[in-house]
Enzyme design. Structure first.
Site, PDB file in Angstrom:
ATOM      1  N   GLU A 256       0.815  -1.214   0.000  1.00 27.84           N
ATOM      2  CA  GLU A 256       0.000   0.000   0.000  1.00 27.84           C
ATOM      3  C   GLU A 256       0.850   1.268   0.000  1.00 27.84           C
ATOM      4  O   GLU A 256       0.504   2.242  -0.664  1.00 27.84           O
ATOM      5  CB  GLU A 256      -0.898  -0.020   1.251  1.00 27.84           C
ATOM      6  CG  GLU A 256      -2.154   0.806   1.102  1.00 27.84           C
ATOM      7  CD  GLU A 256      -3.153   0.480   2.207  1.00 27.84           C
ATOM      8  OE1 GLU A 256      -3.667  -0.657   2.236  1.00 27.84           O
ATOM      9  OE2 GLU A 256      -3.402   1.354   3.047  1.00 27.84           O
ATOM     10  N   ASP A 257       1.941   1.255   0.728  1.00 26.37           N
ATOM     11  CA  ASP A 257       2.658   2.512   0.979  1.00 26.37           C
ATOM     12  C   ASP A 257       4.092   2.589   0.454  1.00 26.37           C
ATOM     13  O   ASP A 257       4.778   3.578   0.700  1.00 26.37           O
ATOM     14  CB  ASP A 257       2.692   2.804   2.495  1.00 26.37           C
ATOM     15  CG  ASP A 257       1.296   3.014   3.070  1.00 26.37           C
ATOM     16  OD1 ASP A 257       0.411   3.451   2.318  1.00 26.37           O
ATOM     17  OD2 ASP A 257       1.091   2.725   4.263  1.00 26.37           O
TER      18      ASP A 257
END
Ligand code: ZN
Length: 185
Positions: A66-67
């Site tokens: 996600e990051d």
């Protein structure tokens, strides 16, 4: 923990520390992001008595897709399909707006695998602990309360799996609410 599991977990910690090296938490004390990952991994290690190295490794890696610039295939190659799938299961679709992603987390939590739900509870526990001791700058009592209520709704779909984890979450939730009440006074 067996030797192979220990190696997997340490490798995951090292990988996560490198990938998240430049990131900090949103709170006013801006802790290094790895603190959040280590906390989630520790919660999972305790909750499973060190019996599930893959889950603990996934705890370290849970925000990489996600990051950070990390691909599913990379996780699969380095840590195996089990770990990669667990991480994918707790990864939001970043193409969706944040409100929709939050709604989907609540809606989809009950349908996730047992281990993904445990990871979710550990993640939300860590987030509420941070909210209590280091809320993001500019978050008023209302926004913080909304966040806690949302985390509780996600966790409601993950209950009945691990008492130890649920107790940690419930304590974090009580502390976060108390911190907001104290701050709002
Ligand atoms: Zn997280």
């Amino acid at each position: 923990m067996k030797n192979a599991a220990l190696q997997l977990v340490v490798h995951a910690a090292d990988f996560a520390a490198r990938r998240h090296a430049s990131q900090r938490r949103k709170g006013v004390t801006a802790e290094p992001y790895i603190n959040h990952l280590a906390e989630v991994a520790a919660l999972l290690a305790n909750a499973t008595n060190g019996q599930d190295g893959e889950l603990v490794a996934a705890g370290y890696l849970h925000d990489t897709l996600e990051d950070t610039q990390t691909e599913y295939e990379e996780l699969e190659k380095l840590f195996g399909a089990d770990v990669a799938q667990l991480v994918a299961e707790v990864t939001d679709d970043k193409s969706l707006p944040s409100v929709e992603r939050k709604r989907l987390q609540v809606e989809k939590a009950p349908g996730k695998s047992v281990r993904a739900r445990m990871l979710k509870v550990a993640d939300k526990t860590s987030n509420l602990r941070s909210l209590a001791i280091s809320p993001p700058a500019g978050w008023g009592a209302e926004r913080a309360s909304e966040y806690i209520a949302w985390a509780e709704r996600v966790v409601a779909g993950c209950r009945g799996l691990n008492e130890n984890l649920e107790r940690s979450f419930d304590a974090a939730s009580v502390d976060a609410r108390a911190a907001i009440a104290a701050g709002a006074r």
